[in-house]
Motif scaffolding. Structure first.
Motif, short mmCIF file in Angstrom:
data_model
loop_
_atom_site.label_atom_id
_atom_site.label_comp_id
_atom_site.label_asym_id
_atom_site.label_seq_id
_atom_site.Cartn_x
_atom_site.Cartn_y
_atom_site.Cartn_z
N ARG A 187 70.53 76.32 84.24
CA ARG A 187 70.32 75.86 82.86
C ARG A 187 71.57 76.10 82.02
N ASN A 223 63.00 76.13 79.89
CA ASN A 223 64.19 75.74 79.13
C ASN A 223 64.06 76.05 77.64
N TYR A 226 74.08 73.45 79.83
CA TYR A 226 74.40 73.52 78.40
C TYR A 226 75.91 73.54 78.13
#
Lengths: 223, 116
Positions: free
Chosen positions: A48, A202, A52
């Motif tokens: 994750r 998330n 980003y």
């Protein structure tokens, strides 16, 4: 006859760590050492995190595991260069040492990255003892582990610059006292930032990503 | 958990510390300082040391481990004290700016050698 020696047993590792640090500084690369117990969700959190920061922050990963390349395969799908280190070739080691990082980093194009993430072996004890030449250390803890983990592994929590509390989406289903965990962390390392996230859902990533991006940028400004 | 690697490192440092002018030197004792915050289990270290020191000048040598307590100092009020539980907060002024003075050691201080 007594012969004075006065040497740190980890001398060799520390010298190698300093060499790594000089190289990474010269290349303006921020190095993050990510540590946790097995099963805390470290790899999912990193997948994750990469989603980003990419493509703004060019990244690479060194993934340490005693066996298998499962984590490295997952991280490679994000498109970043991933170096897998299986510590069994060094005797099933429970941590990554500086010379292992040096070797793994030599396979990465260091002119092409801003951030090097080292996913350490899942273990809350030994990795805390070994400097690898990193800029910051982060410990990942999940709410399915006990609230007293910081007290049981004080060196780990003392040595880290930030903590990530993962799997917070599970809180409604657990008898878990989050405030007790936070209190225990502050007792070991007062003022340490703690980021509460759910890697699978998330959620909660923004403050963590901001912290990380600031660190990466400040490393680049240093030169 | 990594006591085997530590034991190998100890044997290497000890062997390299034997002066060249001592022929057939045999190390009887290795004196170590181990901080309470280091992730070392003395029993495991001794066990590993006995294995890796075989067939070296350290075979049969005793590991003498001095445990070093965790001593901390408050950066705000300069108070220095020994902690026996992991609470890194000043007893006096409650500050969290605490430096660890000792307790992280993993040092070889000396070796004791006999000439055969």
């Amino acid at each position: 006859m007594e012969i004075k020696v006065v040497r740190r047993v980890l001398d060799v590792n520390e010298k190698m760590a300093q060499q790594n640090r000089s190289l990474f500084t010269e290349k303006e690369i921020f190095v993050l050492n990510v540590m946790s117990s097995p099963g805390s969700g470290k790899t999912t959190m990193l997948e994750r995190t990469l989603s980003y920061v990419l493509p703004e922050i060019r990244s690479a990963v060194i993934a340490g595991d005693i066996c298998t390349s499962n984590d490295a395969d997952r991280l490679a799908r994000t498109g970043v260069p991933v170096e897998q280190v299986n510590t069994d070739e060094f005797g099933g080691d429970c941590h990554l040492a500086a010379h292992v990082i040096e070797k793994a980093a030599s396979n990465i194009d260091l002119d092409d990255i801003d951030l090097l993430i080292v996913e350490n072996v899942g273990n809350l004890v030994c990795p805390a003892e070994f400097d690898i030449g990193e800029d910051a250390r982060v410990v990942v803890l999940s709410v399915t582990e006990g609230e007293d983990k910081p007290l049981k592994y004080p060196l780990m929590f003392r040595e880290c610059n930030a903590a990530i509390l993962n799997k917070i989406d599970l809180l409604p289903y657990l008898e878990y006292n989050k405030n007790s965990t936070l209190k225990n962390i502050q007792q070991i390392n007062p003022g340490m930032p703690v980021f509460e996230i759910s890697a699978t859902k998330n959620t909660g990533f923004d403050p963590w990503i901001e912290w990380l991006k600031n660190k990466v940028k400040s490393k680049q400004k240093k030169l | 958990m990594h006591e085997m690697g530590i034991a190998m490192e100890i044997v290497e440092i000890a062997i390299s510390s034997i002066p060249d002018n001592i022929k057939n030197a045999c190390v009887e004792r290795v004196n170590l300082k181990v901080g309470k915050l280091s992730a070392i289990v003395p029993e495991s270290l001794r066990f590993c040391f006995d294995i890796v020191s075989k067939d070296t000048p350290l075979a049969g040598a005793k590991l003498n481990i001095e445990n070093i307590p965790v001593v901390v100092r408050c950066r705000e009020c300069d108070l220095k004290w020994t902690i026996d539980s992991p609470v890194f907060k000043c007893k006096k002024c409650k500050s969290g700016l605490i430096d660890i003075i000792s307790g992280r050691e993993l040092d070889i201080t000396s070796i004791e050698v006999v000439e055969e």
